[in-house]
Design an enzyme around this catalytic site. Structure first.
Site, PDB file in Angstrom:
ATOM      1  N   GLN A   1      15.836  21.400 -66.241  1.00 17.47           N
ATOM      2  CA  GLN A   1      16.811  22.718 -66.648  1.00 17.47           C
ATOM      3  C   GLN A   1      16.539  23.647 -65.590  1.00 17.47           C
ATOM      4  OE1 GLN A   1      15.647  23.415 -70.722  1.00 17.47           O
ATOM      5  NE2 GLN A   1      16.159  21.263 -71.289  1.00 17.47           N
ATOM      6  N   UNK A   2      16.551  23.419 -64.601  1.00 15.27           N
ATOM      7  CA  UNK A   2      16.241  24.601 -63.598  1.00 15.27           C
ATOM      8  C   UNK A   2      17.664  24.743 -62.602  1.00 15.27           C
ATOM      9  N   GLY A   3      17.790  25.988 -62.269  1.00 16.02           N
ATOM     10  CA  GLY A   3      19.065  26.166 -61.253  1.00 16.02           C
ATOM     11  C   GLY A   3      19.157  25.362 -60.167  1.00 16.02           C
TER      12      GLY A   3
ATOM     13  N   THR B   1      17.848  22.158 -60.047  1.00 13.05           N
ATOM     14  CA  THR B   1      17.668  21.094 -60.422  1.00 13.05           C
ATOM     15  C   THR B   1      18.465  19.922 -59.603  1.00 13.05           C
ATOM     16  OG1 THR B   1      16.859  21.402 -62.613  1.00 13.05           O
ATOM     17  CG2 THR B   1      17.463  19.149 -62.141  1.00 13.05           C
TER      18      THR B   1
END
Length: 197
Positions: A72-74, A76
């Protein structure tokens, strides 16, 4: 001198192999408490995404990229996409990718191992996924503690992992040869691969 005092004095030497058999030493040095004794990544083990213990000696003779991942990381999408691409193009040349899910940065990997595996399948991941771990602090996986203090594994502004998708390039002998920050996309590593593959 009591036996317990003698044991405490000799324990570091025994664990690091000065007095032990080489095979035994390599197994023992990679434990939670004695990771500093390890000379290569191959002395460690970790649980894969399905909970099976994997001896990292299986990567001996392979160049590896070891990274902490989050779903859920920018960063990813770009990281998973490029890691899948690198693996597809270089696996036959001996490249292996070891991805360790971690929830320490912005709680961006909150799912179970089964959920993480399902997420990665959406990217058609064929590289090796491991069980969720910590990469910083007392509970950090011993491999990650070890990589961060290697001469070529140290970070800017301290050795702690700063965010998701920090990457380590490991040579065929299991030694850290370079660390890449979380803002460096995986394809940046491609220029360094010919030196080690």
């Amino acid at each position: 001198m009591s036996f317990s005092r003698l044991y405490r004095l000799l324990k570091p030497a025994l664990l690091c192999g000065a007095l032990a058999a080489p095979g035994l030493a390599s197994t023992m040095c990679a434990s939670r408490d004695d990771w500093r004794c390890a000379r290569s990544m191959h002395e460690f083990s970790a649980k894969d995404i399905d909970g099976r213990m994997v001896n990292l000696d299986k990567y001996r003779g392979h160049v590896c990229i070891v990274t902490n991942v989050a779903s859920q990381u920018g960063k990813t999408d770009v990281n998973y996409t490029q890691l899948v691409d690198l693996h597809a193009r270089y696996a036959e040349c001996g490249l292996r990718i070891l991805a360790f899910p971690c929830n320490q940065f912005g709680r961006q990997e909150p799912g179970s191992n089964a959920e993480i595996k399902e997420f990665a399948a959406g990217y058609n991941v064929k590289f090796d996924l491991f069980s969720k771990i910590c990469v910083n602090g007392d509970d950090a996986h011993p491999l990650w503690k070890w990589m961060k203090v290697q001469p070529k594994g140290r970070g800017m502004l301290g050795n702690a992992i700063k965010w998701n998708f920090t990457k380590f390039l490991i040579d065929k002998n299991g030694c850290v040869v370079k660390r890449y920050g979380p803002m460096e996309e995986p394809l940046v590593i491609e220029k360094d691969l010919p030196c080690y593959l």
